[in-house]
Design an enzyme around this catalytic site. Structure first.
Site, mmCIF file in Angstrom:
data_model
loop_
_atom_site.group_PDB
_atom_site.id
_atom_site.type_symbol
_atom_site.label_atom_id
_atom_site.label_comp_id
_atom_site.label_asym_id
_atom_site.label_seq_id
_atom_site.Cartn_x
_atom_site.Cartn_y
_atom_site.Cartn_z
ATOM 1 N N LYS A 28 0.860 -1.190 0.000
ATOM 2 C CA LYS A 28 0.000 0.000 0.000
ATOM 3 C C LYS A 28 0.897 1.241 0.000
ATOM 4 O O LYS A 28 1.829 1.347 0.814
ATOM 5 C CB LYS A 28 -0.867 -0.034 1.260
ATOM 6 C CG LYS A 28 -2.220 0.616 1.122
ATOM 7 C CD LYS A 28 -3.087 0.257 2.327
ATOM 8 C CE LYS A 28 -4.385 1.036 2.325
ATOM 9 N NZ LYS A 28 -5.129 0.849 3.560
HETATM 10 O O1 G3P Z 1 -7.872 1.725 5.375
HETATM 11 C C1 G3P Z 1 -8.280 2.959 4.878
HETATM 12 C C2 G3P Z 1 -9.661 3.377 5.305
HETATM 13 O O2 G3P Z 1 -10.582 2.351 5.149
HETATM 14 C C3 G3P Z 1 -9.745 4.131 6.585
HETATM 15 O O3 G3P Z 1 -11.051 4.349 7.022
HETATM 16 O O4 G3P Z 1 -12.698 5.104 8.699
HETATM 17 O O5 G3P Z 1 -10.250 5.585 9.052
HETATM 18 O O6 G3P Z 1 -11.550 6.790 7.307
HETATM 19 P P1 G3P Z 1 -11.413 5.523 8.059
#
Ligand code: G3P
Length: 217
Positions: free
Chosen positions: A83
């Protein structure tokens, strides 16, 4: 549509893997910190639980160190996906890793132009963050819609991995638009099955079945 779980919690991954519905796992530095475990150990553990793609994020921001870190990460297991952040160094690293045959997930995508660049860099996955756009009063789902159109216009192979999913409707809308993958936190993923009429209907069937006094076995 592929279902990934967005967590570094191995117990949760194990439970979801057992359903046979899971296609992969995504992690990020925040989720690794939350797990309290050693990064490389936890990625190795996750890769043993699932044969699906497991995203592990580099910590460096410069090209040379990103490549060195990517080589360490991909050596952990065959199903590791590296990533990378959506920066010019990240895209440069994406291009090189793609040419080496390493799968990549370009993350922190907040615009269609960023997604276009990631596809040009040969990313395996692009991760547009729906919830974080909604958080600032923008429309995360509109971004998924735009990327779908652009990728289809040019036949890009990069898969749209809808990330930062916060609600069951985010999953449904991503599926309607045609995102290739959704990565969903465990609790939200489990909540997709819930419907009060399913519970009510099952209760009624079970109670009527009991009245028959019969047994199938
Ligand atoms: O892994 C990336 C993403 O899914 C993060 O989500 O909820 O931290 O914005 P969030």
């Amino acid at each position: 549509m592929k279902f990934f779980v967005d967590t570094a919690d191995t117990a949760e991954i194990q439970e979801l893997e057992a359903t046979g519905l899971l296609d992969g796992v995504t992690t990020n530095p925040s989720l690794i910190a939350k797990s309290g475990k050693n990064f490389k150990d936890v990625i190795a553990e996750i890769c043993k639980i699932t044969n699906g793609d497991v995203s592990a994020e580099v910590a460096a921001t410069d090209f040379d160190t990103m490549i060195k870190e990517a080589h360490v990460l991909r050596a952990i297991a065959d199903n590791v996906v590296v990533k990378l952040p959506l920066t010019f160094d990240g895209l440069k690293a994406c291009k090189q890793l793609t040419s080496e045959g390493t799968k990549t997930n370009v993350t922190l995508c907040f615009s269609a132009n960023q997604a276009l660049l990631a596809a040009k860099a040969g990313a395996t996955y692009i991760s547009p963050f729906i919830g974080r756009l909604d958080d600032i009063n923008l429309d995360g789902m509109e971004l998924i819609r735009e990327i779908r159109v652009i990728y289809d216009n040019y036949g890009f192979d990069t898969e749209i991995l809808a990330a930062s999913i916060r609600t069951p409707n985010h999953v449904k809308d991503s599926a309607i638009i045609g995102a290739d993958v959704v990565t969903v936190p465990p609790a939200t993923l489990k909540s997709l099955i819930k419907h009060p009429l399913t519970d009510k209907g099952l209760d009624a069937f079970l109670s009527d079945w009991a009245k028959t006094g019969q047994s199938i076995l």
